[in-house]
Scaffold this active site. Structure first.
Site, short mmCIF file in Angstrom:
data_model
loop_
_atom_site.label_atom_id
_atom_site.label_comp_id
_atom_site.label_asym_id
_atom_site.label_seq_id
_atom_site.Cartn_x
_atom_site.Cartn_y
_atom_site.Cartn_z
N GLU A 270 2.48 1.57 -0.07
CA GLU A 270 2.73 2.95 0.31
C GLU A 270 4.11 2.97 0.98
O GLU A 270 4.33 2.23 1.93
CB GLU A 270 1.65 3.43 1.28
CG GLU A 270 1.82 4.87 1.63
CD GLU A 270 0.75 5.39 2.59
OE1 GLU A 270 -0.18 4.64 2.95
OE2 GLU A 270 0.88 6.56 2.98
N ARG B 270 -6.78 -10.64 3.86
CA ARG B 270 -5.40 -10.34 4.22
C ARG B 270 -4.83 -11.43 5.12
O ARG B 270 -5.57 -12.18 5.75
CB ARG B 270 -5.28 -8.96 4.85
CG ARG B 270 -6.10 -8.75 6.11
CD ARG B 270 -6.17 -7.27 6.47
NE ARG B 270 -4.87 -6.74 6.83
CZ ARG B 270 -4.33 -5.65 6.27
NH1 ARG B 270 -4.95 -5.00 5.32
NH2 ARG B 270 -3.17 -5.22 6.67
N LYS C 203 2.00 -1.75 9.47
CA LYS C 203 3.22 -0.94 9.42
C LYS C 203 3.24 0.09 10.54
O LYS C 203 4.28 0.39 11.09
CB LYS C 203 3.29 -0.21 8.07
CG LYS C 203 3.89 -1.06 6.98
CD LYS C 203 3.99 -0.27 5.69
CE LYS C 203 2.66 -0.20 4.99
NZ LYS C 203 2.70 0.44 3.68
P1 ATP Z 1 -0.42 -1.74 6.74
O1 ATP Z 1 -1.76 -1.87 7.38
O2 ATP Z 1 0.58 -2.70 7.27
O3 ATP Z 1 0.10 -0.35 6.70
P2 ATP Z 1 -1.31 -1.37 4.11
O4 ATP Z 1 -2.38 -2.13 3.49
O5 ATP Z 1 -1.62 0.04 4.50
O6 ATP Z 1 -0.68 -2.20 5.27
P3 ATP Z 1 0.12 -0.90 1.73
O7 ATP Z 1 1.50 -0.41 1.57
O8 ATP Z 1 -0.98 -0.04 1.28
O9 ATP Z 1 -0.02 -1.29 3.23
O10 ATP Z 1 -0.03 -2.34 1.09
C1 ATP Z 1 0.37 -2.67 -0.20
C2 ATP Z 1 -0.39 -3.88 -0.65
O11 ATP Z 1 -0.18 -4.96 0.25
C3 ATP Z 1 -1.86 -3.61 -0.69
O12 ATP Z 1 -2.38 -4.08 -1.91
C4 ATP Z 1 -2.41 -4.38 0.47
O13 ATP Z 1 -3.69 -4.84 0.19
C5 ATP Z 1 -1.41 -5.51 0.63
N1 ATP Z 1 -1.36 -5.95 2.02
C6 ATP Z 1 -1.07 -5.21 3.10
N2 ATP Z 1 -1.19 -5.94 4.22
C7 ATP Z 1 -1.54 -7.19 3.84
C8 ATP Z 1 -1.82 -8.42 4.54
N3 ATP Z 1 -1.75 -8.51 5.86
N4 ATP Z 1 -2.15 -9.49 3.80
C9 ATP Z 1 -2.21 -9.42 2.47
N5 ATP Z 1 -1.97 -8.32 1.76
C10 ATP Z 1 -1.64 -7.20 2.43
MG MG Z 2 -2.58 1.07 2.54
#
Ligand code: ATP
Ligand code: MG
Length: 564
Positions: free
Chosen positions: A39, A265, A275
């Site tokens: 995102e 994760r 983020k």
């Molecule tokens: P955040 O919690 O930091 O905002 P998010 O999951 O909302 O992370 P996205 O932009 O939706 O952020 O993530 C894109 C991809 O990265 C998704 O497929 C998510 O599963 C993966 N991802 C995000 N954080 C991690 C992590 N700590 N370890 C592994 N994969 C991750």
């Molecule tokens: Mg997300």
């Protein structure tokens, strides 16, 4: 069918096993199409790097392709700056999406049309419960939900109302479109989830075309399907959403049905992978920006001087599992050190200088000593290091009253000056305040390279730079951003920020061979640590070096938390 085997060196994991089985059974005609769907509401961090390495790595190893898709369904938080940084970071990590760059917003019209189809199938309805009422009706983990009073509207009425939602006839949040699944389901995600809401928000790509926006769970499975993704890999928190992912695709009888696979994760000690919280650090000015070298963002890591190879190695080492754990910081740090040790040129730099006058070296002596760039890599060549009567050594390498076991320079004692020979401290010069300003030493000419005494042993070897032939520089000594291993678990996590995470030292001298080297050049400053030239050097008018990492783990010792 593509039968190319994955790279032999890659350890297997449960996702590779699933893919191997799929290929063996001819599923998806043996193709592997993955995607990375961030995102664009912030900069990518190390957790994303793990997901990038996994998704793009699988595509590479199975001769498939990984799509880069901006999951831009939430217009209020998304910005082009983030999109640009994401593309930059994925490329920097060494991956390429070719022409497979997409946005979830590319599919807004198709997603809308699928919603109309779901209404026609009697599987979606327009609901007027407020957010608060909806929470009430949803039930809990132990209590079933209650059906919305709007659930039994006719298909015609739903079609008309959904068209009204799209056409802006209702206020923001006045109505939602929900799936008609099962309010008694033990899985809360299946209790008539909302798939569209009204929001008059300007979208960075579709502008004001839409005032209804699809929800993540709805948009995600259909975007995967539209792109022909074969394996949709996501983190464990989406495990409970998988039945919804499958329900939508099954109900619409889509021609393609990607398989959602969840993995744990990445969590890493002494930092945070969210983020939202990283944004708080930036906005609260706790750090200098998203690319502050203390941040776990990919841009911060890059600026710090860590290489993409080190990140890929780290992702490989932490592996892919189904169990959420927090990785020890030492694993990350040792992976970074290993990579730098292997690849970095060596150089000499003095961070906190003490002047040494070599009294038996003539005033006008100027010598250029040939020094290898890397002790184990002759192919990296060598550089000339200026040697003169006056040199700087590290303040820490001299002690007037040494503790037991101090093997560096002491009054009357000897030490080897790296690449030069053995010096003896003859006299300690102090100012009127009693502070040491200069050491007068003698150089034993018989211990110089090529001379008969060059093998003479002394306990310590120290580094130095020529006072005449060195460049003044700034060093930024970075340390961990948090003082506790698990800041994310602490309510007042900002109170755990490390007040000493950055020490600015503007007294450094580096050897002259580093003059004019490009930004991001990395060196091991011998005995000091790994450093990387920061982009701010230009405007600072002198080199600014970021400390990537110390040579050894001195941190635990300094904090008194165990490790010797
Ligand atoms: P955040 O919690 O930091 O905002 P998010 O999951 O909302 O992370 P996205 O932009 O939706 O952020 O993530 C894109 C991809 O990265 C998704 O497929 C998510 O599963 C993966 N991802 C995000 N954080 C991690 C992590 N700590 N370890 C592994 N994969 C991750
Ligand atoms: Mg997300």
């Amino acid at each position: 069918m593509n039968t190319q085997a994955p790279e032999q060196s890659k350890p297997s994991n449960f996702i590779r096993q699933i893919i191997d089985e799929d290929r063996a059974s001819g599923k998806n005609q043996g193709r592997v199409v993955t995607r990375f769907p961030p995102e664009p509401n912030g900069y990518l961090h190390l957790g994303h790097a793990k997901s990038i390495c996994l998704n793009f790595g699988l595509a590479r190893d199975y001769a498939g392709i990984c799509h880069l898709r901006m999951d831009d369904t939430n217009p209020t938080k998304e910005e082009q700056e983030y999109v640009d940084s994401i593309m930059n970071d994925v490329r920097w990590l060494g991956f390429e999406w070719k022409d497979k760059f997409f946005h979830a917003s590319d599919y807004f019209l198709q997603l809308h049309d699928f919603a109309v189809e779901l209404i026609k199938l009697g599987k979606a309805y327009v609901c007027e419960l407020t957010a608060e009422q909806m929470r009430d009706y949803r039930g809990t983990l132990t209590q079933p939900g209650k059906e919305s009073p709007y659930r039994s509207r006719s298909i015609e009425e739903n079609l008309k109302l959904f068209a009204g939602m799209r056409n802006g006839e209702f206020p923001d949040n006045g109505k939602t479109l929900r799936l008609k699944i099962d309010m008694n389901s033990s899985n809360i995600n299946l209790r008539d989830p909302v798939i569209y809401r009204i929001r008059r928000a300007h979208h960075q790509r579709t502008g004001d075309t839409w005032c209804i926006y699809p929800m993540y769970d709805y948009a995600h499975c259909l975007s995967d399907m539209l792109e022909g993704i074969t394996h949709s890999i996501c983190t464990l928190e989406f495990e409970d959403h998988r039945p919804l992912y499958d329900w939508i695709l099954d109900t619409l009888k889509t021609p393609c049905h990607p398989q959602q696979i969840e993995f744990a994760r990445l969590n890493l000690e002494f930092t945070m992978m969210s983020k939202r919280r990283l944004l708080e650090l930036v906005e609260g000015k706790h750090v200098e920006g998203w690319d502050d070298p203390r941040m776990p963002t990919i841009s911060g890591i890059r600026r710090r001087g860590i290489t993409p190879e080190a990140i890929r190695n780290f992702a490989e080492r932490v592996g892919v599992t189904k169990k959420n754990t927090t990785i020890e910081i030492e694993l990350f740090e040792s992976t970074v050190r290993e990579d730098l040790d292997e690849n970095c040129a060596r150089a000499m730099a003095v961070i906190k200088p003490l002047k040494v006058v070599l009294t038996n070296v003539p005033e006008n002596h100027e010598e250029w000593i040939d020094c290898a760039w890397h002790p184990k890599k002759p192919e990296m060549g060598s550089r000339k290091v200026g040697f003169t009567r006056e040199v700087y050594i590290e303040q820490d390498d001299f002690m007037e009253v040494p503790p037991k076991g101090f093997h560096r320079l002491v009054p009357g004692g000897e030490v080897r000056l790296r690449h030069v020979g053995i010096i003896k401290c003859e006299e300690v010069i102090k100012n009127s305040a009693g502070q040491i300003t200069t050491l007068h030493c003698s150089l034993d000419p018989e211990t110089r390279t090529g001379m008969s005494g060059s093998n003479r042993k002394v306990k310590g070897t120290i580094h130095w730079v020529s006072a005449k032939h060195s460049l003044a520089a700034v060093a930024r000594l970075y340390d961990r951003l948090f003082t506790v291993p698990n800041p994310a678990d602490i309510d007042d996590w900002k109170a755990t920020l490390n007040p000493k995470s950055l020490e600015l030292v503007d007294t450094c001298f580096v050897e002259s061979s580093l003059k004019g080297v490009p930004t991001l050049s990395r060196y091991q400053f011998e005995r000091v640590g790994y450093f990387c030239l920061d982009a701010s050097s230009q405007s600072a008018g002198q080199p600014v070096f970021n400390r990537v990492i110390t040579l050894r783990d001195t941190w635990a010792k300094a904090q008194g938390t165990g490790a010797p």
